[in-house]
Design a protein around this motif. Structure first.
Motif, PDB file in Angstrom:
ATOM      1  N   THR A 179     -12.210  -0.541 -18.384  1.00 56.30           N
ATOM      2  CA  THR A 179     -12.157  -1.995 -18.230  1.00 56.30           C
ATOM      3  C   THR A 179     -11.097  -2.393 -17.207  1.00 56.30           C
ATOM      4  OG1 THR A 179     -12.870  -2.305 -20.523  1.00 56.30           O
ATOM      5  CG2 THR A 179     -11.815  -4.176 -19.436  1.00 56.30           C
ATOM      6  N   GLY A 180      -9.968  -1.680 -17.221  1.00 60.03           N
ATOM      7  CA  GLY A 180      -8.894  -2.002 -16.300  1.00 60.03           C
ATOM      8  C   GLY A 180      -9.039  -1.402 -14.924  1.00 60.03           C
ATOM      9  N   LEU A 181     -10.088  -0.609 -14.714  1.00 56.27           N
ATOM     10  CA  LEU A 181     -10.226   0.111 -13.445  1.00 56.27           C
ATOM     11  C   LEU A 181     -11.094  -0.598 -12.408  1.00 56.27           C
ATOM     12  CD1 LEU A 181     -10.520   3.874 -14.511  1.00 56.27           C
ATOM     13  CD2 LEU A 181      -8.621   2.738 -13.378  1.00 56.27           C
ATOM     14  N   PHE A 182     -11.584  -1.808 -12.718  1.00 48.61           N
ATOM     15  CA  PHE A 182     -12.410  -2.505 -11.737  1.00 48.61           C
ATOM     16  C   PHE A 182     -11.624  -2.805 -10.466  1.00 48.61           C
ATOM     17  CE2 PHE A 182     -15.455  -3.385 -15.151  1.00 48.61           C
ATOM     18  CZ  PHE A 182     -16.641  -3.234 -14.461  1.00 48.61           C
ATOM     19  N   GLY A 183     -10.338  -3.045 -10.611  1.00 41.94           N
ATOM     20  CA  GLY A 183      -9.538  -3.354  -9.440  1.00 41.94           C
ATOM     21  C   GLY A 183      -8.774  -2.180  -8.883  1.00 41.94           C
ATOM     22  N   TYR A 184      -8.933  -1.012  -9.483  1.00 41.60           N
ATOM     23  CA  TYR A 184      -8.091   0.136  -9.149  1.00 41.60           C
ATOM     24  C   TYR A 184      -8.295   0.616  -7.711  1.00 41.60           C
ATOM     25  CZ  TYR A 184      -6.166   4.880  -9.460  1.00 41.60           C
ATOM     26  OH  TYR A 184      -5.459   6.031  -9.242  1.00 41.60           O
ATOM     27  N   PHE A 185      -9.544   0.703  -7.262  1.00 39.12           N
ATOM     28  CA  PHE A 185      -9.844   1.204  -5.918  1.00 39.12           C
ATOM     29  C   PHE A 185      -9.815   0.105  -4.852  1.00 39.12           C
ATOM     30  CE2 PHE A 185     -12.318   5.403  -6.753  1.00 39.12           C
ATOM     31  CZ  PHE A 185     -11.106   6.081  -6.773  1.00 39.12           C
ATOM     32  N   VAL A 186      -9.632  -1.139  -5.262  1.00 43.02           N
ATOM     33  CA  VAL A 186      -9.693  -2.250  -4.303  1.00 43.02           C
ATOM     34  C   VAL A 186      -8.644  -2.113  -3.196  1.00 43.02           C
ATOM     35  CG1 VAL A 186      -9.422  -4.746  -4.026  1.00 43.02           C
ATOM     36  CG2 VAL A 186     -10.780  -3.836  -5.915  1.00 43.02           C
ATOM     37  N   PRO A 187      -7.369  -1.858  -3.514  1.00 43.65           N
ATOM     38  CA  PRO A 187      -6.396  -1.695  -2.420  1.00 43.65           C
ATOM     39  C   PRO A 187      -6.732  -0.539  -1.493  1.00 43.65           C
ATOM     40  CG  PRO A 187      -5.264  -2.023  -4.511  1.00 43.65           C
ATOM     41  CD  PRO A 187      -6.711  -1.800  -4.830  1.00 43.65           C
ATOM     42  N   PHE A 188      -7.213   0.574  -2.036  1.00 44.46           N
ATOM     43  CA  PHE A 188      -7.527   1.735  -1.201  1.00 44.46           C
ATOM     44  C   PHE A 188      -8.651   1.419  -0.214  1.00 44.46           C
ATOM     45  CE2 PHE A 188      -5.593   3.522  -4.991  1.00 44.46           C
ATOM     46  CZ  PHE A 188      -4.702   4.448  -4.457  1.00 44.46           C
ATOM     47  N   CYS A 189      -9.621   0.592  -0.643  1.00 42.66           N
ATOM     48  CA  CYS A 189     -10.777   0.313   0.203  1.00 42.66           C
ATOM     49  C   CYS A 189     -10.535  -0.837   1.182  1.00 42.66           C
ATOM     50  CB  CYS A 189     -11.997  -0.017  -0.666  1.00 42.66           C
ATOM     51  SG  CYS A 189     -12.644   1.389  -1.586  1.00 42.66           S
ATOM     52  N   HIS A 190      -9.702  -1.817   0.808  1.00 40.70           N
ATOM     53  CA  HIS A 190      -9.597  -3.045   1.596  1.00 40.70           C
ATOM     54  C   HIS A 190      -8.228  -3.260   2.230  1.00 40.70           C
ATOM     55  CE1 HIS A 190     -13.539  -4.333   0.238  1.00 40.70           C
ATOM     56  NE2 HIS A 190     -13.184  -4.174  -1.009  1.00 40.70           N
ATOM     57  N   LEU A 191      -7.272  -2.385   1.954  1.00 38.98           N
ATOM     58  CA  LEU A 191      -5.917  -2.621   2.436  1.00 38.98           C
ATOM     59  C   LEU A 191      -5.816  -2.546   3.960  1.00 38.98           C
ATOM     60  CD1 LEU A 191      -3.061  -3.245   1.566  1.00 38.98           C
ATOM     61  CD2 LEU A 191      -2.624  -0.797   1.313  1.00 38.98           C
ATOM     62  N   VAL A 192      -6.535  -1.624   4.569  1.00 35.94           N
ATOM     63  CA  VAL A 192      -6.481  -1.481   6.024  1.00 35.94           C
ATOM     64  C   VAL A 192      -6.978  -2.756   6.706  1.00 35.94           C
ATOM     65  CG1 VAL A 192      -7.389  -0.212   7.994  1.00 35.94           C
ATOM     66  CG2 VAL A 192      -6.708   1.016   5.938  1.00 35.94           C
ATOM     67  N   LYS A 193      -8.113  -3.269   6.255  1.00 35.92           N
ATOM     68  CA  LYS A 193      -8.655  -4.513   6.821  1.00 35.92           C
ATOM     69  C   LYS A 193      -7.750  -5.703   6.498  1.00 35.92           C
ATOM     70  CE  LYS A 193     -11.921  -6.918   8.859  1.00 35.92           C
ATOM     71  NZ  LYS A 193     -11.416  -8.283   8.660  1.00 35.92           N
ATOM     72  N   HIS A 194      -7.182  -5.710   5.300  1.00 37.90           N
ATOM     73  CA  HIS A 194      -6.293  -6.807   4.903  1.00 37.90           C
ATOM     74  C   HIS A 194      -5.056  -6.855   5.796  1.00 37.90           C
ATOM     75  CE1 HIS A 194      -4.172  -9.680   2.397  1.00 37.90           C
ATOM     76  NE2 HIS A 194      -3.180  -8.817   2.232  1.00 37.90           N
ATOM     77  N   GLY A 204      -2.498  -0.606   8.324  1.00 41.14           N
ATOM     78  CA  GLY A 204      -3.064  -0.284   7.012  1.00 41.14           C
ATOM     79  C   GLY A 204      -2.974   1.188   6.691  1.00 41.14           C
ATOM     80  N   GLU A 205      -3.140   2.055   7.701  1.00 41.85           N
ATOM     81  CA  GLU A 205      -3.058   3.497   7.458  1.00 41.85           C
ATOM     82  C   GLU A 205      -1.675   3.899   6.965  1.00 41.85           C
ATOM     83  OE1 GLU A 205      -4.124   2.045  10.132  1.00 41.85           O
ATOM     84  OE2 GLU A 205      -6.152   2.734  10.629  1.00 41.85           O
ATOM     85  N   VAL A 206      -0.636   3.233   7.487  1.00 43.57           N
ATOM     86  CA  VAL A 206       0.734   3.520   7.050  1.00 43.57           C
ATOM     87  C   VAL A 206       0.938   3.075   5.602  1.00 43.57           C
ATOM     88  CG1 VAL A 206       3.178   2.971   7.438  1.00 43.57           C
ATOM     89  CG2 VAL A 206       1.662   3.394   9.386  1.00 43.57           C
ATOM     90  N   LEU A 207       0.386   1.926   5.261  1.00 45.50           N
ATOM     91  CA  LEU A 207       0.516   1.421   3.891  1.00 45.50           C
ATOM     92  C   LEU A 207      -0.167   2.364   2.897  1.00 45.50           C
ATOM     93  CD1 LEU A 207      -0.173  -2.375   4.548  1.00 45.50           C
ATOM     94  CD2 LEU A 207       2.040  -1.254   4.204  1.00 45.50           C
ATOM     95  N   VAL A 208      -1.359   2.829   3.244  1.00 42.89           N
ATOM     96  CA  VAL A 208      -2.067   3.774   2.372  1.00 42.89           C
ATOM     97  C   VAL A 208      -1.287   5.083   2.253  1.00 42.89           C
ATOM     98  CG1 VAL A 208      -4.173   5.126   2.105  1.00 42.89           C
ATOM     99  CG2 VAL A 208      -4.317   2.752   2.859  1.00 42.89           C
ATOM    100  N   MET A 209      -0.673   5.512   3.348  1.00 39.42           N
ATOM    101  CA  MET A 209       0.111   6.736   3.318  1.00 39.42           C
ATOM    102  C   MET A 209       1.310   6.589   2.382  1.00 39.42           C
ATOM    103  SD  MET A 209       1.762   8.924   6.470  1.00 39.42           S
ATOM    104  CE  MET A 209       3.063   7.717   6.800  1.00 39.42           C
ATOM    105  N   PHE A 210       1.946   5.416   2.388  1.00 35.94           N
ATOM    106  CA  PHE A 210       3.084   5.199   1.491  1.00 35.94           C
ATOM    107  C   PHE A 210       2.625   5.143   0.029  1.00 35.94           C
ATOM    108  CE2 PHE A 210       5.716   4.330   5.119  1.00 35.94           C
ATOM    109  CZ  PHE A 210       7.011   4.587   4.661  1.00 35.94           C
ATOM    110  N   ILE A 211       1.425   4.614  -0.194  1.00 41.42           N
ATOM    111  CA  ILE A 211       0.878   4.660  -1.554  1.00 41.42           C
ATOM    112  C   ILE A 211       0.757   6.109  -2.011  1.00 41.42           C
ATOM    113  CG2 ILE A 211      -1.178   4.237  -2.955  1.00 41.42           C
ATOM    114  CD1 ILE A 211      -1.646   1.687  -1.427  1.00 41.42           C
ATOM    115  N   SER A 212       0.262   6.973  -1.149  1.00 43.99           N
ATOM    116  CA  SER A 212       0.095   8.384  -1.496  1.00 43.99           C
ATOM    117  C   SER A 212       1.439   9.077  -1.707  1.00 43.99           C
ATOM    118  CB  SER A 212      -0.695   9.098  -0.393  1.00 43.99           C
ATOM    119  OG  SER A 212      -1.957   8.514  -0.213  1.00 43.99           O
TER     120      SER A 212
END
Length: 314
Positions: A179-194, A204-212
């Protein structure tokens, strides 16, 4: 369920072969529709057959430090998430997408070799004695009356999650996590465009890298912490979930350095959440049914993880 019937090593071996075939077939696919089958279906099924058993096998080797062990194992995906975008970009620029898939085929082939090292040390679940007796009697009667129905009954029996459906605490966990996972992948998929839309100073690639990077830190920190006797692993995971939700919502109203800090926090709590899946499953249902518990949870999670990002995009 297949692992409980045929063995973890056998299922992972087949999964590694399918993943390798799917990756290589993707390298020779000339149309996106073909890749839906090769990359999405064949590689997806193969990777799934490897992933859940690779967590369940840990319970066969470790008990006292299961949190630390899970954190070390799951940390591997964070390491690759940090390194692979850089490597893949260089490979694609130098050799093209299809040749890059060929290189990744060799990486997938390692799964086949790794699966051969798995050795089960715990008995496979057999269910209650009453259920076994009834099943045996029913199977015997069907075999006597209709010999060709025996294998069908035997095949159906592997999809009975009796020990899990009667565990109310596990059922609550099974419902709440997806139930709580509907938003889980949203940052990974849309952060670069955002990041492009708001003209962020951080790509966006740098932000995703810092998440990792911080996901790796979170996994390494939460694992040993979860092994302390006074720590409630479920409460720790709930805290991580709440933090992920709050930070994800804040992505829409912040910019610049605050955006980078939020991504670091997202990664840290993501690592905590991931590393606790295996230990909590073993806590709730025991090591004997841990394989089924993890597999069933991941099955339920697949729907929100798949539908969340496109719904958010819409």
């Amino acid at each position: 369920m297949l692992s409980d019937r045929y063995g973890i090593r056998q299922v992972c071996f087949v999964g590694g072969i399918l993943a390798t075939i799917g990756m290589y077939a993707s390298s020779v696919s000339v149309h996106i529709v073909y890749m839906y089958i090769t990359y999405g279906l064949v590689l997806g099924i193969g990777a799934s057959l490897v992933y859940a058993p690779s967590l369940a096998i840990l319970g066969h080797y470790f008990t006292a430090k299961i949190g630390l062990v899970n954190s070390l194992v799951t940390a591997g995906s964070s390491v690759f998430s940090i390194v692979m975008p850089i490597v893949l970009r260089r490979l694609i620029n130098a050799h093209g997408v299809q040749n890059t898939f060929k290189y990744l085929t060799g990486l997938m082939g390692v799964l086949i070799l790794c699966s051969l090292t798995f050795k089960e040390k715990l008995p496979r679940p057999t269910g209650s004695s009453v259920a076994r007796r009834k099943s045996a009697e029913a199977a015997g009667q069907q075999q006597h009356q209709h010999p060709h129905h025996g294998s069908r009954s035997s095949l159906a029996s592997i999809f009975q999650f009796e020990a899990l459906w009667k565990n109310k605490l596990y059922l609550c966990w099974l419902i709440s996590i997806p139930t709580g996972l509907f938003g889980y992948f949203v940052p990974f998929c849309h952060l670069v465009k955002h990041a492009q839309d708001i003209n962020s100073q951080y790509p966006g690639e740098v932000l995703v890298m810092f998440i990792s990077i911080f996901s790796l830190i979170g996994r390494l920190c939460s694992g040993p912490l979860a092994d302390f006797g006074k720590i409630n692993r479920i409460a720790l995971q709930q805290l991580s979930f709440v933090s992920i939700g709050v930070l994800t919502m804040s992505l829409t109203v912040i910019t610049d350095f605050s955006l980078l800090l939020v991504c670091c926090g997202l990664g840290f709590f993501d690592g905590c959440f991931i590393s606790l899946l295996g230990p909590i499953a073993f806590d709730l249902v025991g090591q004997e049914y841990g394989n089924q518990a993890i597999g069933l949870l991941l099955c339920f999670c697949s729907l929100p993880l798949t539908t969340g990002p496109p719904i958010a995009g819409k």
